[in-house]
Design an enzyme around this catalytic site. Structure first.
Site, mmCIF file in Angstrom:
data_model
loop_
_atom_site.group_PDB
_atom_site.id
_atom_site.type_symbol
_atom_site.label_atom_id
_atom_site.label_comp_id
_atom_site.label_asym_id
_atom_site.label_seq_id
_atom_site.Cartn_x
_atom_site.Cartn_y
_atom_site.Cartn_z
ATOM 1 N N GLU A 1 47.282 46.982 -34.938
ATOM 2 C CA GLU A 1 45.831 46.932 -34.812
ATOM 3 C C GLU A 1 45.356 47.808 -33.648
ATOM 4 O O GLU A 1 44.320 48.437 -33.701
ATOM 5 C CB GLU A 1 45.349 45.490 -34.597
ATOM 6 C CG GLU A 1 45.600 44.576 -35.761
ATOM 7 C CD GLU A 1 44.820 44.979 -37.011
ATOM 8 O OE1 GLU A 1 45.104 46.058 -37.570
ATOM 9 O OE2 GLU A 1 43.951 44.202 -37.442
ATOM 10 N N THR B 1 36.145 50.320 -37.751
ATOM 11 C CA THR B 1 36.213 49.137 -36.869
ATOM 12 C C THR B 1 35.954 49.507 -35.408
ATOM 13 O O THR B 1 35.275 48.779 -34.682
ATOM 14 C CB THR B 1 37.599 48.441 -36.998
ATOM 15 O OG1 THR B 1 37.779 48.088 -38.367
ATOM 16 C CG2 THR B 1 37.692 47.185 -36.153
HETATM 17 N N1 HSE Z 1 37.582 40.601 -35.103
HETATM 18 C C1 HSE Z 1 37.663 41.981 -35.472
HETATM 19 C C2 HSE Z 1 36.274 42.589 -35.363
HETATM 20 C C3 HSE Z 1 38.169 42.106 -36.880
HETATM 21 O O1 HSE Z 1 35.344 41.962 -35.847
HETATM 22 O O2 HSE Z 1 36.132 43.680 -34.793
HETATM 23 C C4 HSE Z 1 38.208 43.515 -37.380
HETATM 24 O O3 HSE Z 1 38.729 43.512 -38.686
#
Ligand code: HSE
Length: 312
Positions: A131, A184
């Site tokens: 990640e 993201t």
């Molecule tokens: N918790 C993370 C976000 C998940 O919302 O940025 C990303 O998939």
């Protein structure tokens, strides 16, 4: 073992009020990884299918192999060698935990091939590194449920402390993925670093309410608690028709509706599969009215996480 093919599921992170601390796994879609032993040491990616050539092919840059390299480094195993084929079965930047599914499938498959030196919980330390590569932050709310299945709470990041909570058997998730992409990294960048005390109080109330509602099978409490006053108002602007689609879902009987992970996918929880299906169609229709195509996935909460598809 010379060959293994393994699956890891898509996940819904945040679950409305639980930014970076809640996530659950779904039955499908999910990514598939194939590992084939080779005589020379080292990990090489031989093929990636379904990413339109967009993911890095170098083992030190792709999250599916970075996590495997971390594992081998931890084991001080410098002899092992394998070829990797990755099947991407969900779009990149979809909010369905695409990078987490690949990373989870990678560490799970390698662990099986090595005779399972790690528990699934222990594999998390490697999977979160994927990640970090994919989005710049080592959040565990996708990789956690992708690895151990079920509805997962990240109680702490330092040290990593995660656990599963039971959910009602009749609970169904509807995931609707509109044909747009949200990065993201960008979706995290736009968030504010400070939270007002008023919002913190609301959010804590909803976090507690959602956990209690899920554990006590109290659908009304689940519904009242699926409210995010901190992240959703900021990120909703990244999803065209967000308010209209959410409204359509709630009108059709969803318990709650919010952004799946960093978006653009939106998810709902519903009581019963039939309601979840109708909710999906209503959401899809609302996107379509604005000229946006979307795909629907209806699924129970996947309690199993990754699984071996073939070994030899
Ligand atoms: N918790 C993370 C976000 C998940 O919302 O940025 C990303 O998939």
């Amino acid at each position: 073992m010379n060959y293994i093919k393994a699956f890891a599921p898509a996940t819904v992170a945040n679950v409305a009020c639980g930014f970076d601390i809640f996530g659950f796994a779904v039955d499908e879609p999910g990514d598939v990884v194939e590992l084939r032993r080779r005589d020379e040491p080292g990990i090489v990616i031989t093929d990636i299918l379904g990413d339109e050539g967009r993911l890095p092919r170098s083992a030190t840059q792709n999250s599916v192999t970075v996590v495997m390299l971390k594992m081998l480094e931890h084991l001080k195993n410098f002899e092992f060698g394998c070829e990797v084929v990755l099947h991407k079965n969900m779009p990149l930047g979809s909010g369905m935990g695409s990078s987490a599914a690949s990373a989870a499938a990678g560490v799970f498959a390698l662990n099986e091939m090595l005779g399972a030196p790690f528990t699934r919980q222990q594999l998390l330390q490697f999977a979160v590194e994927g990640e970090r590569i994919a989005s710049g932050s080592a959040h565990a709310d996708n990789v956690g449920p992708a690895l151990i299945g079920g509805f997962v709470v990240i109680r702490s990041y330092h040290p990593l402390d995660i656990f599963q909570i039971p959910v009602p058997r009749e609970l169904y998730c509807t995931l609707v993925h509109p044909d747009i992409e949200v990065n993201t990294k960008d979706a995290r960048y736009i968030l504010r670093n400070e939270v007002s005390l008023k919002n913190a109080i609301s959010q804590m109330g909803n976090v507690a309410g959602l956990i209690a509602g899920l554990m006590q099978e109290d659908y009304s409490l689940i519904s009242r608690s699926m409210v995010d006053v901190i992240i959703e108002p900021v990120r909703a602007i990244l999803i065209p028709e967000f308010n209209e689609v959410k409204h359509a879902a709630l009108e059709e009987g969803a318990l709650g509706c919010s952004i799946s992970g960093a978006g653009p996918s939106m998810f709902t929880l519903s009581k019963g599969k039939e309601t979840a299906g109708r909710v999906g169609l209503a959401m899809q229709q609302t996107f379509a009215q604005a000229g946006i195509e979307s795909q629907i996935h209806v699924s129970a909460i996947n309690q199993d996480g990754p699984r071996v598809l073939e070994r030899g």
